[in-house]
Design an enzyme around this catalytic site. Structure first.
Site, short mmCIF file in Angstrom:
data_model
loop_
_atom_site.label_atom_id
_atom_site.label_comp_id
_atom_site.label_asym_id
_atom_site.label_seq_id
_atom_site.Cartn_x
_atom_site.Cartn_y
_atom_site.Cartn_z
CE LYS A 151 -4.49 -1.63 1.59
NZ LYS A 151 -5.64 -1.48 2.49
CE LYS A 163 -7.23 -7.37 -1.26
NZ LYS A 163 -8.37 -7.39 -0.38
CE LYS A 223 -14.31 -2.59 2.01
NZ LYS A 223 -13.12 -2.48 2.83
P1 ATP Z 1 -9.22 -2.20 1.21
O1 ATP Z 1 -8.85 -2.13 -0.25
O2 ATP Z 1 -9.73 -0.90 1.78
O3 ATP Z 1 -8.18 -2.89 2.05
P2 ATP Z 1 -10.65 -4.65 0.93
O4 ATP Z 1 -11.51 -4.78 -0.27
O5 ATP Z 1 -9.33 -5.35 0.96
O6 ATP Z 1 -10.52 -3.12 1.20
P3 ATP Z 1 -11.05 -5.13 3.73
O7 ATP Z 1 -12.00 -4.27 4.52
O8 ATP Z 1 -9.58 -4.88 3.86
O9 ATP Z 1 -11.49 -5.07 2.19
O10 ATP Z 1 -11.33 -6.66 4.04
C1 ATP Z 1 -12.55 -7.16 4.51
C2 ATP Z 1 -12.55 -8.66 4.38
O11 ATP Z 1 -12.77 -9.02 3.02
C3 ATP Z 1 -11.25 -9.34 4.80
O12 ATP Z 1 -11.57 -10.50 5.54
C4 ATP Z 1 -10.60 -9.74 3.50
O13 ATP Z 1 -9.82 -10.92 3.64
C5 ATP Z 1 -11.81 -9.97 2.59
N1 ATP Z 1 -11.51 -9.69 1.19
C6 ATP Z 1 -11.17 -8.50 0.67
N2 ATP Z 1 -11.02 -8.59 -0.66
C7 ATP Z 1 -11.26 -9.88 -1.00
C8 ATP Z 1 -11.27 -10.61 -2.25
N3 ATP Z 1 -11.00 -10.02 -3.40
N4 ATP Z 1 -11.59 -11.92 -2.23
C9 ATP Z 1 -11.87 -12.54 -1.05
N5 ATP Z 1 -11.87 -11.92 0.14
C10 ATP Z 1 -11.59 -10.60 0.19
MG MG Z 2 -7.85 -4.91 2.58
#
Ligand code: ATP
Ligand code: MG
Length: 332
Positions: A112, A195, A198
């Site tokens: 990041k 992946k 968000k």
């Molecule tokens: P950010 O980009 O802000 O980190 P994020 O999409 O990674 O957001 P988080 O809030 O960090 O989401 O993670 C929430 C949950 O969703 C965690 O348990 C993470 O392992 C899961 N997760 C996030 N992205 C994925 C994905 N692409 N596939 C499966 N699980 C995911």
């Molecule tokens: Mg994340």
């Protein structure tokens, strides 16, 4: 019942299918077998810059979606992190037993901060995994459902729990990863080897739970697919089609093999069209229920305040024990 803790960041106006399939659906299932603590981690959401008004609204939207997908406030403790001050209090203490080199090895920070430019990254982004350890350890969680992207952070939480216990006397439960068999890792529609995220995926790469199904259909139609025309599952060789099959299978409950057989001789376009319908049917009721919660923010805030009280009833005694062991005065 063994206890589970997990958190999700309010860093967007909607959760995406990766969040749901990789985490939230397991959160819902765990309610049947575990004592569950779920947290909207707004403290974590300010580590990379944010807008105050948007943040508060996103925390509400996050909570509303969690209720909408099936987190039951009777069965689970669902709360917003900033309403439970013990999280930051414990994080400071844990930070003081974390090595600088140890923290520097966290790959999510490296990823990041590289994206932001390391001079512009905050110290909060750097210490994020320590706050995450505090989140988990405060509740004496036995298990933490984690996706692959969070495994290293959980390892740090375990190390810190063990270290504190050794240094100051047994205080924390050492949390184990709760690995769900075939936990789906959902990838970006436009970049099927990365992946779905968000904060780092482009809008065209994400399927949001709250977006208009017509928009989703369009994104699925323009999803990057692979050369060749055959619909087969091959995560390495055909990451695009495999990702679509994973989503299809998870939402419909049909085996991937089953889908592959059903689409033999058909084209990518047929698969995409049907998948768009499957997604639409899935998100529609979630969207409706989310709207219901958001239509009454006072009631939603009340649910969250109750959740925070329940959380504090567990977090406060843990912090009190920590303060006692390390020679602080008791919290008043
Ligand atoms: P950010 O980009 O802000 O980190 P994020 O999409 O990674 O957001 P988080 O809030 O960090 O989401 O993670 C929430 C949950 O969703 C965690 O348990 C993470 O392992 C899961 N997760 C996030 N992205 C994925 C994905 N692409 N596939 C499966 N699980 C995911
Ligand atoms: Mg994340």
């Amino acid at each position: 019942r063994p206890r589970v803790f997990s958190g999700i960041q309010p860093t967007a106006d909607s959760f995406h299918l990766g969040n749901y399939l990789g985490a939230l659906r397991h959160w819902v299932a765990l309610q049947e077998t575990h004592e569950t603590f779920y947290c909207v981690v707004d403290l974590h959401a300010i580590t990379a810059g944010h807008d105050p008004k948007t943040l508060r609204q996103r925390s509400r939207i996050a909570a509303a979606q969690l209720f909408a997908v099936g987190i039951d406030p009777e069965q689970s403790t669902l709360f917003v992190q900033s309403q439970v001050p013990e999280h930051s209090q414990l994080a400071w203490v844990l930070g003081c037993i974390t090595g600088f080199g140890e923290a520097s090895r966290m790959t999510q920070f490296k990823d990041k901060s590289q994206k932001q430019g390391s001079d512009r990254s905050s110290v909060g982004l750097f210490t994020y995994p320590i706050l995450q350890a505090a989140d988990i350890l405060l509740y004496q969680a036995d298990a933490v459902p984690v996706g692959e992207d969070q495994r290293q952070h959980l390892e740090l939480s375990r190390d810190l729990a063990q270290r504190f216990n050794t240094l100051f006397g047994r205080t924390f439960t050492v949390p184990a990863p709760h690995i769900v068999k075939d936990t789906a890792k959902i990838t970006d529609l436009q970049e099927p080897t990365a992946k779905m995220s968000k904060s780092s995926s482009s809008p065209a790469g994400i399927i949001d739970l709250l977006e208009d199904p017509a928009r989703t259909a369009k994104k699925i139609r323009s999803a990057v697919t692979d050369t060749g025309r055959e619909i087969v599952f091959d995560a390495e060789g055909k990451p695009g089609i495999s990702n679509l099959l994973t989503i299809y299978s998870a939402l419909s409950g049909r085996d991937i093999d089953d889908l592959v057989a059903a689409y033999a001789g058909k084209g990518y376009g047929d698969l995409k069209k049907d998948l768009a319908e499957v997604v639409a049917d899935f998100v529609r009721p979630i969207q409706e229920r989310t709207r219901g919660y958001l239509d009454d923010p006072a009631q939603l805030d009340k649910l969250l305040a109750t959740g925070a009280e329940k959380a504090r009833a567990v977090a406060a005694p843990t912090l009190r024990a920590v303060y006692e062991r390390i020679g602080f005065f008791p919290p008043v």
